[in-house]
Design an enzyme around this catalytic site. Structure first.
Site, PDB file in Angstrom:
ATOM      1  N   GLU A   1      45.106  43.581  39.882  1.00 52.23           N
ATOM      2  CA  GLU A   1      45.447  44.657  40.578  1.00 52.23           C
ATOM      3  C   GLU A   1      46.892  44.449  40.781  1.00 52.23           C
ATOM      4  O   GLU A   1      47.418  43.074  41.280  1.00 52.23           O
ATOM      5  CB  GLU A   1      44.669  44.838  41.934  1.00 52.23           C
ATOM      6  CG  GLU A   1      45.135  45.869  42.891  1.00 52.23           C
ATOM      7  CD  GLU A   1      44.506  45.668  44.086  1.00 52.23           C
ATOM      8  OE1 GLU A   1      43.476  45.129  44.399  1.00 52.23           O
ATOM      9  OE2 GLU A   1      44.912  46.584  45.097  1.00 52.23           O
TER      10      GLU A   1
ATOM     11  N   ARG B   1      35.209  31.481  40.938  1.00 45.19           N
ATOM     12  CA  ARG B   1      36.567  31.502  40.850  1.00 45.19           C
ATOM     13  C   ARG B   1      37.270  30.076  40.977  1.00 45.19           C
ATOM     14  O   ARG B   1      36.540  29.186  41.485  1.00 45.19           O
ATOM     15  CB  ARG B   1      37.296  32.580  42.121  1.00 45.19           C
ATOM     16  CG  ARG B   1      36.877  32.045  43.236  1.00 45.19           C
ATOM     17  CD  ARG B   1      37.652  33.048  44.513  1.00 45.19           C
ATOM     18  NE  ARG B   1      37.463  34.408  44.076  1.00 45.19           N
ATOM     19  CZ  ARG B   1      38.750  35.138  44.057  1.00 45.19           C
ATOM     20  NH1 ARG B   1      39.982  34.567  44.194  1.00 45.19           N
ATOM     21  NH2 ARG B   1      38.649  36.621  43.660  1.00 45.19           N
TER      22      ARG B   1
ATOM     23  N   LYS C   1      45.872  36.587  47.210  1.00 45.49           N
ATOM     24  CA  LYS C   1      47.295  37.156  47.252  1.00 45.49           C
ATOM     25  C   LYS C   1      47.881  37.796  48.222  1.00 45.49           C
ATOM     26  O   LYS C   1      49.188  37.678  48.503  1.00 45.49           O
ATOM     27  CB  LYS C   1      47.138  38.313  46.383  1.00 45.49           C
ATOM     28  CG  LYS C   1      47.312  38.121  44.863  1.00 45.49           C
ATOM     29  CD  LYS C   1      47.208  39.393  43.870  1.00 45.49           C
ATOM     30  CE  LYS C   1      45.878  39.961  43.416  1.00 45.49           C
ATOM     31  NZ  LYS C   1      45.848  41.102  42.917  1.00 45.49           N
TER      32      LYS C   1
HETATM   33  P1  ATP Z   1      43.014  39.581  45.930  1.00 46.79           P
HETATM   34  O1  ATP Z   1      43.441  38.351  46.524  1.00 46.79           O
HETATM   35  O2  ATP Z   1      43.897  40.754  46.094  1.00 46.79           O
HETATM   36  O3  ATP Z   1      41.702  39.897  46.300  1.00 46.79           O
HETATM   37  P2  ATP Z   1      41.948  39.617  43.351  1.00 46.79           P
HETATM   38  O4  ATP Z   1      41.475  38.004  43.234  1.00 46.79           O
HETATM   39  O5  ATP Z   1      40.874  40.377  43.456  1.00 46.79           O
HETATM   40  O6  ATP Z   1      42.828  39.305  44.528  1.00 46.79           O
HETATM   41  P3  ATP Z   1      42.905  40.806  41.099  1.00 46.79           P
HETATM   42  O7  ATP Z   1      44.271  41.243  40.596  1.00 46.79           O
HETATM   43  O8  ATP Z   1      42.017  41.852  41.174  1.00 46.79           O
HETATM   44  O9  ATP Z   1      43.001  39.741  42.161  1.00 46.79           O
HETATM   45  O10 ATP Z   1      42.333  39.932  39.922  1.00 46.79           O
HETATM   46  C1  ATP Z   1      42.314  40.150  38.438  1.00 46.79           C
HETATM   47  C2  ATP Z   1      41.209  39.351  37.814  1.00 46.79           C
HETATM   48  O11 ATP Z   1      41.389  37.906  38.221  1.00 46.79           O
HETATM   49  C3  ATP Z   1      39.953  39.641  38.461  1.00 46.79           C
HETATM   50  O12 ATP Z   1      39.094  39.900  37.165  1.00 46.79           O
HETATM   51  C4  ATP Z   1      39.368  38.488  39.390  1.00 46.79           C
HETATM   52  O13 ATP Z   1      38.203  38.234  39.422  1.00 46.79           O
HETATM   53  C5  ATP Z   1      40.236  37.447  38.552  1.00 46.79           C
HETATM   54  N1  ATP Z   1      40.446  36.239  39.418  1.00 46.79           N
HETATM   55  C6  ATP Z   1      41.233  36.498  40.647  1.00 46.79           C
HETATM   56  N2  ATP Z   1      41.503  35.222  41.334  1.00 46.79           N
HETATM   57  C7  ATP Z   1      40.696  34.369  40.635  1.00 46.79           C
HETATM   58  C8  ATP Z   1      40.489  33.064  40.776  1.00 46.79           C
HETATM   59  N3  ATP Z   1      40.765  32.292  41.697  1.00 46.79           N
HETATM   60  N4  ATP Z   1      39.760  32.307  39.786  1.00 46.79           N
HETATM   61  C9  ATP Z   1      39.361  32.831  38.825  1.00 46.79           C
HETATM   62  N5  ATP Z   1      39.613  34.328  38.620  1.00 46.79           N
HETATM   63  C10 ATP Z   1      40.255  34.964  39.373  1.00 46.79           C
HETATM   64 MG    MG Z   2      40.520  42.537  42.814  1.00 50.05          MG
END
Ligand code: ATP
Ligand code: MG
Length: 573
Positions: free
Chosen positions: A47, A273, A283
């Site tokens: 995102e 994650r 984020k």
């Molecule tokens: P937010 O902090 O806004 O919830 P998010 O983690 O959902 O952020 P996205 O931009 O939607 O962020 O993430 C893009 C991809 O990266 C998604 O498939 C998410 O599952 C993966 N992702 C995000 N954070 C992690 C993490 N800490 N470890 C592994 N994968 C991650």
């Molecule tokens: Mg997300």
């Protein structure tokens, strides 16, 4: 806390395919049984509401890595369904970071917003099939009607509107006839489902906001849970890999595929994650650190963002290596930040040239060395790498050593310099401290020493041995430099934990950045390029920062030399 990975792996080949993991096992099986008819196709779906962080790197390495290992494809798709939060700056930074990590989506760059027309069309199709309805409950009412984990929900009074009325209202929602938040479109699934996500989830909301790509064309926007599976279906994704918190959403994902694109291939798989100690990864929190000025931007070298790690001096290879070592699991754990530091040390050990930099200089005058004479000594660039060659380093009567390398009254086992004591200057000669010069207030400002011309490193054996070897720079050729030293950004292992009863920003380490202004480095470093990495002997690995100016290089310390992680692993064995 659980730590992951193994320390004893020697030199590594970064080009090799991903090691086995449970998703690769699923893919192998799908290929064997013919479950997947087409090419293996994954996607990385960020995102664009912030910069990517090291957790995203794990997802990038996994998605692009799976595609590569299986001769498949991986798309980059911006999940830009939430217009109020997204900015073009983030889109650009994300593309830059994915490329820098070494991955390429070729011509497969997509945006969820590319599918807004399709999403609308398919919502109409759901209404016509009696599987979606316009609901006038407020968001609080929807929440109250949804029930709890132990109690079923209640049907919305609008659940049984006629198809005609729903079609009419939905069209008018799109046309802007209603106020923001006054109505939503919901899927008609099951208000008594044990899975809360299946209790008539919202598909569309009214929101007058300018979208970074579609402008003001839409005043209704699809929800992530609805647009995501449809995007996967449109792009022929076979394995839609996401993090564990979406596991409960999988039945809904499957419901949308079955009811909107029956026969489409995507299937969702969840992995744990990445969490790192001494770090926040949300984020929203990273954004706060930037917006409230706790750090100097998204690429501050203390940030766990890809751009921060890059600016600090991390290599893409070291980050990929880290992602490989932590593996892909189905259970959440916290990885020790020491493992990340271990990976960059391993990568730079052979790659980085070793040079000398004096961070807190103390002047040394060699009283028996000719005035104004300078000799150029040949010093090897990296004993770990025979191909690294050597360079010429100036030596002369006036030198600088580290203040910490001298003690007027040495403590026990202090093998560095003290009055009457001897040390070797790295790659040069043995020197002896003859006199300590102080200023009026008693501060040591200079050491007067003698050198032994028969002890030149690499010269004929002098038979003399001393215990300490110090790094140094020659005064007239040395270049002034600024050096930035870093510690963890947080003082506690789990800054996200609210047990401390305080906001995470109150756990910021006040010593996370230390700036040293009056450092001196050897002249070789005048040619350094931004992002070029060095080992400063005895100080650690450093990289040239973009803030450097001609004649005043600025270096970031990536990591000190001492490898706490390797040590922990050793004692654990
Ligand atoms: P937010 O902090 O806004 O919830 P998010 O983690 O959902 O952020 P996205 O931009 O939607 O962020 O993430 C893009 C991809 O990266 C998604 O498939 C998410 O599952 C993966 N992702 C995000 N954070 C992690 C993490 N800490 N470890 C592994 N994968 C991650
Ligand atoms: Mg997300």
């Amino acid at each position: 806390m659980t730590t992951a990975g193994t320390a004893d792996e020697a030199s590594r080949d970064f080009s090799r395919e991903l090691p086995a993991n449970f998703i690769q096992d699923i893919i192998s099986n799908d290929l064997k049984t013919g479950k997947v008819r087409s090419t293996i196709h994954t996607r990385f779906p960020p995102e664009p509401n912030g910069y990517l962080h090291i957790g995203h790197a794990k997802s990038i390495c996994l998605n692009f890595g799976l595609a590569k290992a299986n001769n498949g494809l991986c798309n980059l798709r911006f999940d830009d369904t939430n217009p109020s939060k997204e900015e073009t700056e983030f889109v650009e930074s994300i593309m830059r970071d994915v490329r820098w990590l070494g991955f390429d989506w070729d011509d497969r760059l997509y945006y969820a917003s590319d599918y807004f027309d399709k999403c609308y069309e398919w919502a109409v199709q759901l209404i016509k099939a009696g599987k979606a309805y316009v609901c006038d409950l407020s968001s609080e009412e929807i929440r109250a009607y949804r029930g709890t984990l132990t109690e079923p929900g209640k049907d919305s009074p609008y659940r049984n509107r006629s198809i005609e009325e729903n079609l009419n209202l939905f069209e008018r929602m799109k046309n802007g006839d209603f106020l923001d938040g006054s109505r939503v479109l919901r899927a008609k699934i099951d208000m008594a489902s044990p899975n809360m996500n299946m209790r008539d989830p919202v598909l569309y909301r009214i929101m007058r906001a300018t979208h970074h790509r579609t402008g003001d064309k839409w005043c209704i926007y699809p929800m992530y849970d609805y647009s995501h599976p449809l995007g996967d279906a449109i792009e022929n994704i076979t394995h839609s890999v996401c993090t564990l918190e979406f596991a409960d959403h999988r039945p809904l994902y499957d419901w949308f595929i079955e009811n909107v694109r029956p026969g489409a291939e995507p299937h969702q798989y969840e992995f744990a994650r990445l969490n790192l100690n001494y770090t926040v990864m949300s984020k929203r929190k990273l954004r706060r650190l930037v917006e409230e000025g706790y750090v100097n931007g998204w690429d501050d070298p203390r940030m766990p963002t890809i751009s921060g790690l890059r600016r600090r001096g991390y290599t893409p290879e070291s980050i990929r290596d880290f992602c490989e070592r932590i593996g892909v699991a189905k259970r959440d754990s916290v990885v020790d930040i020491g493992l990340l530091e271990h990976c960059i040390r391993e990568d730079l050990n052979r790659k980085a040239r070793r040079v000398m930099a004096v961070l807190k200089p103390l002047k040394v005058v060699l009283t028996n060395y000719p005035e104004n004479a300078v000799e150029w000594l040949d010093i090897e660039n990296n004993p770990e790498n025979p191909d690294a060659g050597s360079r010429k380093v100036p030596f002369g009567r006036e030198l600088y050593i580290e203040q910490d390398d001298f003690m007027e009254v040495p403590v026990k086992k202090f093998f560095r310099l003290s009055p009457g004591g001897e040390v070797r200057l790295k790659g040069a000669f043995i020197i002896k401290c003859e006199e300590v010069v102080k200023d009026a207030s008693g501060n040591i400002i200079e050491l007067r020493c003698t050198y032994d011309p028969n002890t030149r490193s690499g010269g004929p054996a002098s038979g003399r041995k001393v215990k300490g070897t110090l790094h140094w720079v020659q005064a007239s050729h040395a270049i002034p430099a600024e050096v930035r030293l870093y510690e963890n950004l947080f003082i506690v292992e789990d800054p996200d934990n609210d047990e401390y009863g305080t906001d995470f920003v109150s756990k910021i380490n006040p010593n996370s950045l230390q700036v040293l202004q009056n450092c001196l480095v050897e002249p070789e470093l005048a040619q350094a390029q931004v992002e070029e990495r060095f080992q400063f002997l005895r100080h650690g690995y450093f990289s040239l920062d973009q803030d450097s100016k001609p004649g005043l290089p600025v270096f970031n310390r990536i990591v000190p030399l001492r490898d706490s992680w390797a040590k922990i692993q050793k004692t654990a064995q």
